[in-house]
Design an enzyme around this catalytic site. Sequence first.
Site, mmCIF file in Angstrom:
data_model
loop_
_atom_site.group_PDB
_atom_site.id
_atom_site.type_symbol
_atom_site.label_atom_id
_atom_site.label_comp_id
_atom_site.label_asym_id
_atom_site.label_seq_id
_atom_site.Cartn_x
_atom_site.Cartn_y
_atom_site.Cartn_z
ATOM 1 N N ASP A 24 56.443 68.019 29.810
ATOM 2 C CA ASP A 24 56.028 68.841 31.190
ATOM 3 C C ASP A 24 55.202 68.215 32.195
ATOM 4 O O ASP A 24 54.754 66.997 31.815
ATOM 5 C CB ASP A 24 55.440 70.211 30.874
ATOM 6 C CG ASP A 24 55.841 71.234 31.390
ATOM 7 O OD1 ASP A 24 55.982 71.284 32.994
ATOM 8 O OD2 ASP A 24 56.446 72.332 31.007
ATOM 9 N N ASP A 61 59.321 79.340 29.811
ATOM 10 C CA ASP A 61 59.154 77.977 30.210
ATOM 11 C C ASP A 61 58.766 77.152 29.016
ATOM 12 O O ASP A 61 57.421 77.114 28.964
ATOM 13 C CB ASP A 61 58.557 77.422 31.599
ATOM 14 C CG ASP A 61 58.781 76.319 32.099
ATOM 15 O OD1 ASP A 61 59.468 75.444 31.519
ATOM 16 O OD2 ASP A 61 58.470 76.020 33.245
ATOM 17 N N ALA A 62 59.569 76.445 28.308
ATOM 18 C CA ALA A 62 59.062 75.750 26.988
ATOM 19 C C ALA A 62 59.403 74.238 26.901
ATOM 20 O O ALA A 62 58.755 73.341 26.109
ATOM 21 C CB ALA A 62 59.311 76.521 25.722
ATOM 22 N N LYS A 63 60.695 74.075 27.861
ATOM 23 C CA LYS A 63 61.116 72.613 27.663
ATOM 24 C C LYS A 63 61.347 72.193 26.249
ATOM 25 O O LYS A 63 60.816 70.816 26.022
ATOM 26 C CB LYS A 63 60.141 71.987 28.588
ATOM 27 C CG LYS A 63 60.291 72.355 30.006
ATOM 28 C CD LYS A 63 59.359 71.501 30.929
ATOM 29 C CE LYS A 63 59.530 71.718 32.475
ATOM 30 N NZ LYS A 63 58.588 72.928 32.752
ATOM 31 N N ARG A 64 61.628 72.787 25.358
ATOM 32 C CA ARG A 64 61.893 72.439 24.050
ATOM 33 C C ARG A 64 63.035 71.464 23.889
ATOM 34 O O ARG A 64 64.053 71.379 24.765
ATOM 35 C CB ARG A 64 62.083 73.558 22.986
ATOM 36 C CG ARG A 64 60.910 74.696 23.059
ATOM 37 C CD ARG A 64 59.675 74.239 22.554
ATOM 38 N NE ARG A 64 58.816 75.175 22.488
ATOM 39 C CZ ARG A 64 57.521 75.187 22.761
ATOM 40 N NH1 ARG A 64 57.086 74.345 23.450
ATOM 41 N NH2 ARG A 64 56.732 76.282 22.339
#
Lengths: 275, 275
Positions: free
Chosen positions: A98, B93-96
């Site tokens: 991020d 919103d974790a952007k895994r």
Amino acid sequence: MHFMSALRAAWQQRDSLLCVGLDPDPARFPAHLQGRPDAVFEFCKAIVDATADLVCCFKPQIAYFAAQRAEDQLEALIAHIHVRHPGTPVVLDAKRGDIGSTAGQYAVEAFERYRADAITVNPYMGRDSVEPYLAYADKGVILLCRTSNPGGSDLQFLEVGRPGGGVEKLYERVARLVAEDWNASGNCALVVGATFPDEIARVRALTGEMPLLVPGIGAQGGDIAATVAAGRSADGTGLMINSSRAILYAGADEDFAAAARRAALDTRDAINAYR
Amino acid sequence: MHFMSALRAAWQQRDSLLCVGLDPDPARFPAHLQGRPDAVFEFCKAIVDATADLVCCFKPQIAYFAAQRAEDQLEALIAHIHVRHPGTPVVLDAKRGDIGSTAGQYAVEAFERYRADAITVNPYMGRDSVEPYLAYADKGVILLCRTSNPGGSDLQFLEVGRPGGGVEKLYERVARLVAEDWNASGNCALVVGATFPDEIARVRALTGEMPLLVPGIGAQGGDIAATVAAGRSADGTGLMINSSRAILYAGADEDFAAAARRAALDTRDAINAYR
């Protein structure tokens, strides 16, 4: 504990390149643990206590804890490793990525809350997304490079232009960026899947002695001999070869930890046979 | 709730393309909330209740909750949004990003534990790492494409060979892969930073009417007029334009929620002036 020093010491003192991955799946726990509120902790603790002298590091996969609402059990597990098995590095497999301000929060999560010694990080958002982890100079920052899954090729195997001419694969660019630029504090490592030994060899050639975390042996089909031949560093170390399911679920009943120990011993020795 | 339907309804009924990002930083909370064990929930709840009629979605950033050991407060917050503000989509919103079996655990975390309506996902590991989220056909899967941070260019702006000849940027390849292949269930969206309006326009051209989540206005310096001009779809919607800090911390004392409402109203209207 300094991650890189502890890892090197563990390689030597335990004569092991094996990383045991902690991916606790309650559906596969032995019957006597089923339904216990602390089953995730108790299962992993038993595995850890049975295998700690055979590993160079442990790698809890945070998704398995988060899906079970078991963050507190992950905290307790890592604290247990630090207290009972000092000098055993803990890699938090989180693959975070991020922008800087948010990455700073993830670094707090990994290094201050969970007290992990290293974290896996996704490089897609570039250097400033990785800097908050790099700022913890005693912690390890393990960047995804060439992942073990089939879809890893969708982006990582694309050819990109090389500065100065020619082309290279995207994963090679990542390896070079990390080795030549992001690793200023000497705390970086890379993830390269065992399913691609040619690429392990390429990454080894690009990165000198940098440690490589190699998932994909066992359930995913990667070959131990090819992995070691391609990835070992000059002194026969340099690798954290991960096995999760094949060790965790080697046994299915009350003696599951003893079965896990036998599987870990066999895997460590199989790796050492090719060093 | 079906994410895409709910998002389209919210765009129309609330006349808003504004997404309020929930990035709770206790150091910036007003004095009367400092030190309260439920401060993270109470702060976010006040923001949500003051702005829900002005937004097309909310976007809690999970890192801020995880760093505070506040997963339970995140669960409570999302439940509160669903009960008190029905029809307001929640983007986690974790952007895994991980291999399939692990991604399945992250999907459980996002969609079953937290009951989010959509999740942000990193595309670096390729299609099979995204499929476990896509399998929830009523949920949104929002892939990182061109991120708002300076380092976003390190990888995303590299030129890669195009099948059939020529070159394209890596972020364009991601946009095409998602639009042409991964979006079979019609539940995909893309992240494109407001700091790069030319690239927003390019992604819009490549993806038809696909929703775009656009961070980077406000504190990061992205321009609203340029973002809307570049990214709106044919009917003047198509965008979730995120603002976090400029709204959350518009006020610093007990009337912080009223200040947040004024900032949200101003931002929504500024966006609408260019639609």
